[in-house]
Write a protein that holds these residues in place. Structure first.
Motif, PDB file in Angstrom:
ATOM      1  N   ASN A  13       0.948  -1.277   0.141  1.00  0.00           N
ATOM      2  CA  ASN A  13       0.109   0.026  -0.088  1.00  0.00           C
ATOM      3  C   ASN A  13       0.692   1.260  -0.130  1.00  0.00           C
ATOM      4  N   PRO A  20       3.176   4.073  -2.481  1.00  0.00           N
ATOM      5  CA  PRO A  20       2.991   5.252  -3.576  1.00  0.00           C
ATOM      6  C   PRO A  20       2.724   4.606  -4.857  1.00  0.00           C
ATOM      7  N   GLY A  21       3.107   3.207  -5.107  1.00  0.00           N
ATOM      8  CA  GLY A  21       3.093   2.768  -6.462  1.00  0.00           C
ATOM      9  C   GLY A  21       4.158   3.347  -7.272  1.00  0.00           C
ATOM     10  N   ARG A  38       4.930   5.580 -10.817  1.00  0.00           N
ATOM     11  CA  ARG A  38       4.446   6.638 -11.941  1.00  0.00           C
ATOM     12  C   ARG A  38       4.118   6.080 -13.025  1.00  0.00           C
ATOM     13  N   LYS A  43      -1.908   0.510 -10.134  1.00  0.00           N
ATOM     14  CA  LYS A  43      -2.421   1.800 -10.769  1.00  0.00           C
ATOM     15  C   LYS A  43      -1.873   2.683  -9.870  1.00  0.00           C
ATOM     16  N   PRO A  44      -1.790   4.226 -10.085  1.00  0.00           N
ATOM     17  CA  PRO A  44      -1.167   5.222  -9.698  1.00  0.00           C
ATOM     18  C   PRO A  44      -2.026   5.306  -8.419  1.00  0.00           C
ATOM     19  N   ASP A  45      -1.252   5.719  -7.416  1.00  0.00           N
ATOM     20  CA  ASP A  45      -1.597   5.881  -5.971  1.00  0.00           C
ATOM     21  C   ASP A  45      -2.586   5.150  -5.362  1.00  0.00           C
ATOM     22  N   SER A  46      -2.397   3.743  -5.945  1.00  0.00           N
ATOM     23  CA  SER A  46      -3.095   2.524  -5.372  1.00  0.00           C
ATOM     24  C   SER A  46      -1.958   1.696  -4.936  1.00  0.00           C
ATOM     25  N   GLY A  47      -0.943   1.846  -4.859  1.00  0.00           N
ATOM     26  CA  GLY A  47       0.414   0.891  -4.279  1.00  0.00           C
ATOM     27  C   GLY A  47       0.805  -0.008  -5.357  1.00  0.00           C
TER      28      GLY A  47
END
Length: 543
Positions: A342, A344-345, A347, A390-394
């Motif tokens: 969980n 920042p994943g 970019r 996916k962005p901002d989903s880990g």
């Protein structure tokens, strides 16, 4: 028609033709006609008896023109050649030559071509030459320009050819230097592997021997088992290092099927609470195995290295607090491991570069090799690594490996070792690394063998002469020789005991050594080896 009238008509026609011919000769501009009268080889006595008007224009002289005037305007460099051609014409009756003349009207050197032929009735007649002069300046200048262009082209060709030769020499030098560097790198890698393998061998043999004597405590057993697992991983790393440096083909013959579910649980259990980065109570590592039977064909140590890299990346990404999940499932005849965190994943602009060597988002703290190495390991065994986050989903990674086929599992599983009875087997162990020898001797003694351990060729020969052994395990490199010397001694006394060579160097280097083909062992093993591997080799050769 009477003959007089006919004669008159012919005379009139001849006169008209003469006038026409004279007009052609006198009005020509590109050529001129001349006639010479000569009674000797001396040009000073040659008389120009006729010259068409164009002669003056072509030669740039004022009328009347004499043959002597002609000679005065010839270029000094061409006089000798013209004189020779003129003299030869008295013998051959034909002259053809080219020369430069100074054209006074144009105040320039011009090129002319002179052709003449001898006309006389008998040998007693004087020399009479009919000739023609051409102005060939434009043609000659074109030829000279073409010649100059050819010369310049040849110079350019020579220049570029020389540059090409020099570039080729530099390229050959660079190739030679690269070969030398490659050879040095191979030597360095082999040396590192040799020393590292000996260390691992000592650790492995002593740990395995200690495990045999330990009944309690269980914690000691667990940690010793972890040491052995580390040894196996280290051996795999050394092997991959040598394979990459020496360009060895991938060898899958010794790979046994592993249960992916068990390995994933084992890996999580091993790192949970032992890795400093994961001892933080704010980080949780959870596992969810949906399948219990997922056999795959890949070295256990390499797959554990891959999992370590992914778990380490996730732990660093969540920065000291968060959740890491992993699991296993089957899909389309593939085993799929997934790892999710969980953090920042990744970019979107970095996803394509994620598995590139040396790409990192950690700045000075990262080397950018973990994911690149992991992907290569998986793809080497026909698998795939995907990023599905996916962005901002880990971050969300999947590792796909083909499931092992039933026939493949059965064939490879036959290589697993059971209990082997070696009671009373007389083994001569020749090993100069004391720690390695101690561990191997202890283990073989526990199998019921009678082990005689020595550390040199001389001592081995003494033991062989004293009593021929039933089995020989010999390190290749020894202080006073190598394993081939021992093999020759066994052959000399007609001892047929199986002989196994051990080496910390790569096998290819040992096989390439002079004289190796004359002392082939029954088996050549690369350190470090596990006790089960050694027992399997002993069993195969005794049978």
């Amino acid at each position: 028609m009477d003959i007089n009238k006919k004669h008159h008509i012919l005379k009139k026609q001849l006169k008209e033709q003469s006038v026409h011919l004279k007009s052609l000769l006198e009005n020509a501009s590109t050529y001129a006609i001349f006639q010479l009268y000569d009674e000797s080889d001396d040009f000073n006595e040659t008389e120009l008896i006729y010259a068409s008007p164009a002669v003056c224009d072509i030669l740039g002289l004022d009328a009347p023109v004499t043959y002597e005037d002609w000679w005065k305007i010839i270029h000094p460099d061409d006089l000798k050649g013209f004189a020779k051609a003129d003299k030869d014409a008295g013998k051959t009756g034909f002259l053809r030559t080219a020369c430069r003349i100074f054209h006074a009207r144009k105040n320039a050197w011009r090129w002319i071509q002179v052709e003449s032929s001898l006309v006389r009735e008998t040998s007693q007649d004087p020399f009479i030459f009919n000739g023609i002069i051409y102005d060939i300046t434009e043609r000659k200048e074109a030829e000279l320009a073409a010649s100059e262009q050819r010369e310049n082209l040849q110079k350019s060709l020579d220049y570029h050819s020389e540059r090409l030769v020099q570039a080729n020499l530099r390229l050959r030098k660079e190739v030679a230097q690269k070969k030398e560097a490659q050879a040095a790198l191979q030597e360095l890698a082999s040396g590192v592997a040799h020393n590292f393998n000996n260390i691992l061998m000592a650790v492995a043999s002593n740990t395995q021997a200690a495990l045999g004597y330990l009944v309690e405590p269980q914690k000691a057993v667990k940690h010793l088992q972890n040491v052995l697992a580390g040894v196996d991983n280290g051996r795999d790393i050394v092997k991959r290092l040598l394979d990459n440096v020496l360009n060895n083909p991938k060898d899958e013959s010794g790979i046994l099927p592993i249960d992916l579910a068990s390995l994933l649980k084992k890996t999580v259990k091993l790192i949970n609470g032992t890795w400093p980065i994961l001892t933080n109570p704010q980080i949780s590592l959870d596992i969810k195995v949906l399948e219990s039977d997922c056999p795959v064909m890949i070295p256990e140590g390499q797959l554990m290295e891959v999992l370590f890299n992914f778990f380490k990346n996730s732990a660093e990404a969540i920065n000291g607090e968060g959740r890491i999940k992993t699991g296993l499932l089957k899909k389309n005849q593939k085993a799929v491991i997934w790892i999710q965190d969980n953090g920042p994943g990744v970019r979107p602009e970095n996803i394509k570069k994620l598995f590139n060597p040396f790409f990192t988002t950690k700045g000075a703290l990262g080397q950018g090799l973990g994911l690149a190495i992991s992907k290569k390991i998986i793809t080497d065994f026909k698998g795939k690594v995907n990023y599905l986050g996916k962005p901002d989903s880990g971050a969300f990674f999947t590792i796909e490996l083909p499931l092992a086929k039933t026939a493949e599992i059965s064939a490879r599983s036959e290589k697993k070792n059971g209990s082997i009875g070696l009671t009373g087997l007389d083994i001569l162990l020749i090993e100069d690394e004391a720690l390695v020898a101690m561990g191997m001797e202890s283990f073989l003694n526990r199998q019921g063998c009678r082990v005689r351990q020595v550390s040199s060729v001389a001592k081995a020969m003494a033991e062989i002469r004293k009593k021929p052994p039933q089995f020989v395990v010999c390190d290749f490199g020894l202080p006073d020789g190598n394993a081939c010397d021992v093999k020759h001694e066994l052959t000399k006394i007609q001892c047929t005991a199986p002989v196994v060579f051990l080496t910390g160097w790569c096998k290819e280097q040992i096989i390439a050594k002079p004289g190796f083909a004359a002392c082939l062992p029954d088996a050549l093993l690369q350190k470090p080896i596990s006790n089960n591997e050694l027992l399997e080799v002993i069993k195969q050769n005794l049978n």
